[in-house]
Design an enzyme around this catalytic site. Structure first.
Site, PDB file in Angstrom:
ATOM      1  N   ASP A  93       0.872  -1.156   0.000  1.00  0.00           N
ATOM      2  CA  ASP A  93       0.000   0.000   0.000  1.00  0.00           C
ATOM      3  C   ASP A  93       0.915   1.212   0.000  1.00  0.00           C
ATOM      4  O   ASP A  93       1.907   1.238   0.736  1.00  0.00           O
ATOM      5  CB  ASP A  93      -0.881   0.013   1.253  1.00  0.00           C
ATOM      6  CG  ASP A  93      -1.935   1.093   1.161  1.00  0.00           C
ATOM      7  OD1 ASP A  93      -3.095   0.766   0.875  1.00  0.00           O
ATOM      8  OD2 ASP A  93      -1.586   2.272   1.359  1.00  0.00           O
TER       9      ASP A  93
ATOM     10  N   SER B  93      -1.462   4.759  -6.152  1.00  0.00           N
ATOM     11  CA  SER B  93      -1.519   3.537  -5.373  1.00  0.00           C
ATOM     12  C   SER B  93      -0.445   2.523  -5.742  1.00  0.00           C
ATOM     13  O   SER B  93       0.162   2.575  -6.806  1.00  0.00           O
ATOM     14  CB  SER B  93      -2.893   2.926  -5.602  1.00  0.00           C
ATOM     15  OG  SER B  93      -2.867   1.552  -5.368  1.00  0.00           O
TER      16      SER B  93
ATOM     17  N   ARG C  63      -1.318  -0.576  -6.094  1.00  0.00           N
ATOM     18  CA  ARG C  63      -2.071  -1.721  -6.624  1.00  0.00           C
ATOM     19  C   ARG C  63      -1.438  -2.270  -7.903  1.00  0.00           C
ATOM     20  O   ARG C  63      -1.351  -1.601  -8.921  1.00  0.00           O
ATOM     21  CB  ARG C  63      -3.548  -1.355  -6.844  1.00  0.00           C
ATOM     22  CG  ARG C  63      -3.791  -0.231  -7.808  1.00  0.00           C
ATOM     23  CD  ARG C  63      -5.258   0.219  -7.788  1.00  0.00           C
ATOM     24  NE  ARG C  63      -5.499   1.071  -6.637  1.00  0.00           N
ATOM     25  CZ  ARG C  63      -6.293   2.140  -6.620  1.00  0.00           C
ATOM     26  NH1 ARG C  63      -6.987   2.480  -7.698  1.00  0.00           N
ATOM     27  NH2 ARG C  63      -6.438   2.866  -5.536  1.00  0.00           N
TER      28      ARG C  63
HETATM   29  C1  MIC Z   1      -5.021   4.149  -1.794  1.00  0.00           C
HETATM   30  O1  MIC Z   1      -4.910   4.933  -0.856  1.00  0.00           O
HETATM   31  O2  MIC Z   1      -5.118   4.508  -2.977  1.00  0.00           O
HETATM   32  C2  MIC Z   1      -5.016   2.686  -1.513  1.00  0.00           C
HETATM   33  C3  MIC Z   1      -6.322   2.153  -1.833  1.00  0.00           C
HETATM   34  O3  MIC Z   1      -4.766   2.449  -0.144  1.00  0.00           O
HETATM   35  C4  MIC Z   1      -3.911   2.036  -2.360  1.00  0.00           C
HETATM   36  C5  MIC Z   1      -3.876   0.582  -2.303  1.00  0.00           C
HETATM   37  C6  MIC Z   1      -4.876  -0.100  -3.171  1.00  0.00           C
HETATM   38  O4  MIC Z   1      -5.127   0.324  -4.284  1.00  0.00           O
HETATM   39  O5  MIC Z   1      -5.339  -1.149  -2.752  1.00  0.00           O
HETATM   40  C7  MIC Z   1      -2.511   2.527  -2.101  1.00  0.00           C
HETATM   41  O6  MIC Z   1      -2.348   3.656  -1.734  1.00  0.00           O
HETATM   42  O7  MIC Z   1      -1.539   1.817  -2.375  1.00  0.00           O
HETATM   43 FE1  SF4 Z   2      -5.266   5.183   3.949  1.00  0.00          FE
HETATM   44 FE2  SF4 Z   2      -7.200   5.896   2.386  1.00  0.00          FE
HETATM   45 FE3  SF4 Z   2      -5.315   4.242   1.439  1.00  0.00          FE
HETATM   46 FE4  SF4 Z   2      -7.086   3.444   3.294  1.00  0.00          FE
HETATM   47  S1  SF4 Z   2      -7.520   4.049   1.185  1.00  0.00           S
HETATM   48  S2  SF4 Z   2      -4.892   3.070   3.321  1.00  0.00           S
HETATM   49  S3  SF4 Z   2      -7.426   5.274   4.509  1.00  0.00           S
HETATM   50  S4  SF4 Z   2      -5.066   6.347   2.061  1.00  0.00           S
END
Ligand code: MIC
Ligand code: SF4
Length: 769
Positions: A175, A658, A660
Site C-alpha cells: 500500500d 496507489s 495496486r
Molecule cells: C489508496 O490509498 O489509494 C489505496 C487504496 O490504499 C492504495 C492501495 C490499493 O489500491 O489497494 C494505495 O495507496 O496503495
Molecule cells: Fe489510507 Fe485511504 Fe489508502 Fe485506506 S484508502 S490506506 S485510509 S489512504
C-alpha cells in the site's frame, strides 16, 4: 459468516511489543553495521542512509552506493498487506512454495468495508458481502504464519504505527501509504504484491539507492496550524512528482517539537509527492508514543542505541553537503493550507482561498466534511477537532455541512468514545463510520452521488483525485487538517477563514471560533476491549486454503507466458492517455475493489478512467480492427482474441498514486505488451517490470505528439535488450509513412530476466521446480 481461528498467541499483555526478539536483533547489530557503512561511505550519514545500510541483504556487498543509480538488495524486517492488495500478493506467495513467511508479516482488513449507514451496520454488511475474501485471507494467514487483523480492527497504517513500527526498522507494505511508519523513525516503503511475495519468501528485495531530500523544520506550530499543513505545504512546493526516487528526511527543532502521530501524518502524505518514503530521527515524542501504546520495552531498547537512530550531527549542521536537495519551513510562520481540487499538490493558504476559489469557479458551499483515515485519526487530531465541535453548542451555532468520522483503529475509536469525543461529534450530527478506509478509497455509498452534480467536499485524507471518494467526477474534493475540515464543515463554506472570519449564530450574533486545542496522547491512556487481532497457527501445514473455481471474487493465477524471443511487431495503439493518469484511472477502486482477487474480472476496469487524447473522452477508444469506438477493456479483449499485441501511451508521472499491482497485471493479462510514457511513478514502474511488461519512456518527450490514433507500432532491439541501451519504436502511420523514435528504460540484468521469463514470479516457480 466469517471464520474465527483460535487465537492461541493472542497478545494479552500490552506491556510487550510484538516480535520483540526481531527488534532486539536489529538493535544489537546496528552499531557495527553503521560503523562499517560510515567507513565505506567515508562521510557522516543521514538517518535514511543508516537504516538502509543496516538492512542490506546478506548477499549484498557494502559499497559507497550511487544515489539514483545503483540497484541494491535489502532485507526488510517486516511486511504488511491490506485486504485489497493482499489477495494478489498472497495468490502469488502461494505459488512460491514456501511453508511459512520468512519475516513477520500481517494482513489488515480495511479496504473492503462500504461506508453508508454507520459503523455497526456497515461492518456487518461487509462481513456477509466479502466473507469469501476475508475467509481466504484469514486461512492463508493462518497457514503461512501471518498475523491477521479482522475487519473492523482498523486501517493498516494506523495498526502498524500502534503495534509494529519501531525506530530504525525497515518494512515494506502493499500500500503506498506504508510510508506512514516513518513517523516512528522507520524506513517504510510501499510496494506491489510481487515485491511483498519476494520478501515473505526470504528473497532479497531490490530498490534503487534513493536520492535524499532534507527538510529542516524550524519554529513551532501553534493555533490553527498542524502537522497536516506541513505536508500540504511540502506537496505544494515539491508537486506530485517532486519526491520521485527520493527519501525525505525531516530534522531541526521544529521536527523535535512535533508529536509522533503528527510526524506520521507528514510521512503518510509523502506518498503524494511520489517520495520513496519519508522519515524522522528518533526522539522523545516517539518514546512517549511507544510507551503510550504498550511498548515501553521498545522505547528502552531504542534509548540504548539512540545515536544510531538519527542522522549524524554534521549532516544536520550542514545539510546542503549531504542531501541532494534541502528545504526549510518555519513552522511559526506556516498558515493552514487547503489542497485541491483533483490533485493533492495544489496548495492554497487559507487566507487566499476566497480569491482563489472565486477565480477558479470552485463551488464554495461545502456539502460534507470528513475526518479520520489512516492519515489523520490520531488522538491528537480527534481531540483538537472535538474542541471545535464543542464550540457549536457553546456559541449557539449550527453545523452547516454533513460531517463524518472514520477512526483509524478500534483502539482509537474505543479511547475517543471513552473520553466523550464521539458524543460531542454526535451533537453536531456526525456519522461515525467503521474503522476502515471507507470514503477515502471510494467505499462510500454517498446518497445522490450518481446524479453527478458539481459539489464540494473537504476531508483530512491524503488523496483527492477525480472521482476517488464518491465516484462523482464533479465532486471537488479538498484536503486539509481535521481542525480545518471541522471548522469549514461548521461554516459550510470553503472560503471561510476561521483565523479571521466571524460566523453568525442561530441568535443572529457574530461569533468567532477559538483555535483548536487538544492532547497529544490520552491522559487516561489508550484502551480497547477487542483490538481485532488473530494470531496464526504455530504449525499451519494442515490448514487448507480453498478457492472455488466458479468464484467471481477469487481466481488462482495462471503463469504469464514467457517472452517469445523476437522483437514485438504490429502492436496496435490501445489508448494515448492524456494528462493525469493515476492508478485510480488505470484500475479504479470503489465498486471494483471487490474483484481485487480475480484478475480476469477486475481487468474489465482497465483504463476506464483515462482520457483518450484523440477525442477527449473517457473510456472510448478506437478499435483498430473495425474502426468503431468502444470501451477500453472491450477493445483490448478484441485485440487479445485476435492474437494482436497492443501498447498504451501515457503522459507524465503515469501510475501515480496507489501500489495496486492490478494496474500492471490487468494490461498484462489482456495482452498489452508495453507502456510508453513521458515518466513513471516509482511503484507502478516496478510493478510493470515484475509482471513482465515493457515499461518505456520517451527519450524525447516531444515524441509523445508523434503518436497517431491509427498507428501500428514495432518495438525493435529487444533481442539485444540490455541495461542502459535504449530501444527503438517504429511508428507506422496510416498514410503509409513511418518514423522511428528512441525510447529509454531502466531495466537492470535481473529485471530483464523477469521480462524474458514472462514475470518475476515465473523465475521463483522455475527455481522451485
Ligand atoms: C489508496 O490509498 O489509494 C489505496 C487504496 O490504499 C492504495 C492501495 C490499493 O489500491 O489497494 C494505495 O495507496 O496503495
Ligand atoms: Fe489510507 Fe485511504 Fe489508502 Fe485506506 S484508502 S490506506 S485510509 S489512504
Amino acid at each position: 459468516m466469517f471464520i474465527n481461528f483460535a487465537a492461541h498467541q493472542e497478545k494479552t499483555n500490552q506491556a510487550m511489543a510484538y516480535d520483540i526478539e526481531m527488534i532486539k536483533k536489529v538493535y544489537a547489530e546496528l552499531p557495527f553495521k553503521i560503523e562499517t557503512a560510515r567507513k565505506t561511505a567515508n562521510k557522516p550519514l543521514t538517518l535514511a542512509e543508516k537504516i538502509l545500510y543496516a538492512h542490506l541483504h546478506t548477499q549484498q556487498a557494502v559499497n559507497a552506493f550511487s544515489r539514483g543509480k545503483d540497484y541494491v538488495d535489502f532485507a526488510p524486517d517486516r511486511v504488511a498487506m491490506q485486504d485489497a492488495t493482499a489477495q494478489m500478493a498472497l495468490l502469488q506467495f502461494m505459488q512460491a512454495g514456501r511453508p511459512k513467511v520468512a519475516v513477520p508479516s500481517t494482513v489488515h482488513c480495511d479496504h473492503l468495508i462500504v461506508a453508508k449507514d454507520g459503523s455497526k451496520a456497515d461492518l456487518n454488511h461487509a462481513l456477509s458481502d466479502s466473507s469469501e475474501v476475508f475467509n481466504f485471507l484469514a486461512s492463508v494467514s493462518n497457514k503461512y504464519g501471518i498475523g491477521f487483523w479482522k475487519p473492523g480492527a482498523g486501517i493498516i497504517h494506523q495498526i502498524v504505527l500502534e503495534n509494529y513500527a519501531f525506530p530504525g526498522g525497515m518494512m515494506i507494505g502493499t500500500d503506498s501509504h506504508t510510508v506512514n511508519a516513518g513517523g516512528l523513525g522507520m524506513i517504510a516503503i510501499g510496494v506491489g504484491g510481487a515485491d511483498a511475495c519476494d520478501v515473505m519468501a526470504g528473497l532479497p528485495w531490490e530498490l534503487k539507492w534513493p536520492k535524499l531530500i532534507g527538510i529542516k523544520l524550524t519554529g513551532t506550530l501553534s493555533g490553527w496550524t498542524s502537522a497536516k499543513d506541513v505536508i500540504n505545504k511540502v506537496a505544494g512546493m515539491l508537486t506530485v512528482k517532486g519526491g520521485t526516487g527520493a527519501i525525505v528526511e525531516y530534522f531541526g527543532e521544529g521536527a523535535l517539537a512535533l508529536s509522533c502521530t503528527g510526524k506520521g501524518t507528514i510521512c503518510n502524505m509523502g506518498a503524494e509527492i511520489g517520495a520513496t518514503t519519508s522519515t524522522f530521527g528518533y526522539d522523545e515524542s516517539m518514546a512517549r508514543y511507544l510507551r503510550a501504546t504498550g511498548r515501553a520495552d521498545v522505547a528502552a531498547l531504542a534509548d540504548q542505541v539512540k545515536e544510531h537512530l538519527t542522522g549524524d550531527a554534521e549532516v544536520y549542521a550542514q545539510p546542503e553537503k549531504y542531501f541532494d536537495e534541502v528545504y526549510e519551513i518555519d513552522l511559526s510562520e506556516l498558515e493552514p493550507q487547503i489542497n485541491g481540487p483533483f490533485t493533492p499538490d495544489l496548495a492554497t493558504p487559507i487566507s487566499q482561498m476566497k480569491e482563489t476559489a472565486a477565480k477558479n469557479g470552485w463551488p464554495s458551499k461545502i456539502e460534507v466534511g470528513l475526518i479520520g483515515s489512516c492519515t489523520n485519526s490520531s488522538y491528537e487530531d480527534i481531540s483538537r477537532a472535538v474542541s471545535l465541535a464543542r464550540q457549536v453548542a457553546e456559541k449557539g451555532l449550527k453545523t452547516k455541512a454533513e460531517f463524518t468520522i472514520t477512526p483509524g483503529s478500534e483502539q482509537i475509536r474505543y479511547t475517543i468514545d471513552r473520553d466523550g469525543f464521539i458524543k460531542a461529534f454526535d451533537q453536531i450530527g456526525a456519522k461515525v463510520f467503521a474503522n476502515a478506509c471507507g470514503p477515502c478509497i471510494g467505499m462510500w455509498n454517498r446518497m445522490g452521488a450518481d446524479k453527478k452534480e458539481k459539489n464540494t467536499i473537504i476531508h483530512s485524507f491524503n488523496r483527492n483525485f477525480q472521482s476517488r471518494n464518491d465516484g462523482n467526477p464533479n465532486t471537488y474534493a479538498f484536503v486539509a487538517s481535521p481542525e480545518i475540515v471541522t471548522a469549514l464543515a461548521i461554516a459550510g463554506d470553503l472560503t471561510f477563514n476561521p483565523l479571521t472570519d466571524y460566523l453568525t449564530n442561530e441568535r443572529g450574533e457574530k461569533v468567532k471560533l477559538d483555535p483548536p486545542s487538544g492532547d497529544e496522547l490520552p491522559q487516561k491512556g489508550f484502551a480497547v476491549e477487542d483490538a481485532g487481532y488473530q494470531a496464526p497457527a504455530a504449525d499451519g501445514s494442515l490448514v487448507q486454503v480453498q478457492v472455488s473455481p466458479d468464484s467471481n471474487r477469487l481466481q488462482l493465477l495462471e503463469p504469464f507466458k514467457a517472452w517469445e524471443g523476437t522483437d514485438l511487431k504490429g502492436l496496435r495503439l490501445l489508448i494515448k492517455a492524456k494528462g493525469k493518469c493515476t492508478t485510480d484511472h488505470i484500475s479504479m477502486a470503489g465498486p471494483w475493489l471487490k474483484f481485487r482477487g480475480h484478475l480476469d474480472n477486475i481487468s474489465n476496469n482497465l483504463l476506464i478512467g483515462a482520457t483518450n487524447y484523440f477525442n477527449g473522452k473517457i473510456n472510448a477508444v478506437k478499435n483498430q480492427l473495425n474502426g468503431s469506438y468502444d470501451e477500453v477493456p472491450k477493445v483490448q479483449r478484441a485485440y487479445k482474441a485476435a492474437g494482436i499485441g497492443s501498447i498504451v501511451v501515457g503522459d507524465e508521472n503515469y501510475g501515480e498514486g496507489s501500489s495496486r499491482e492490478h494496474a500492471a497485471m490487468e494490461p498484462r493479462h489482456l495482452g498489452v505488451r508495453a507502456i510508453l510514457v513521458k515518466s513513471f511513478a516509482r511503484i507502478h514502474e516496478t510493478n510493470l517490470k515484475k509482471q513482465g511488461m515493457l515499461a518505456l519512456t520517451f527519450a524525447d518527450k516531444n515524441d509523445y505528439e508523434k503518436i497517431q490514433e491509427d498507428d501500428i507500432l514495432d518495438i525493435i532491439g529487444i533481442t539485444a535488450f540490455a541495461p542502459g541501451t535504449p530501444l527503438t519504436i517504429v511508428l507506422n502511420h496510416r498514410d503509409g509513412s513511418s518514423e522511428e523514435i528512441k525510447v529509454n528504460h531502466t531495466y537492470n540484468e535481473n529485471q530483464i530476466e523477469w521480462f524474458k521469463a514472462g514475470a518475476a514470479l515465473n523465475i521463483i516457480r522455475r527455481e522451485l521446480a
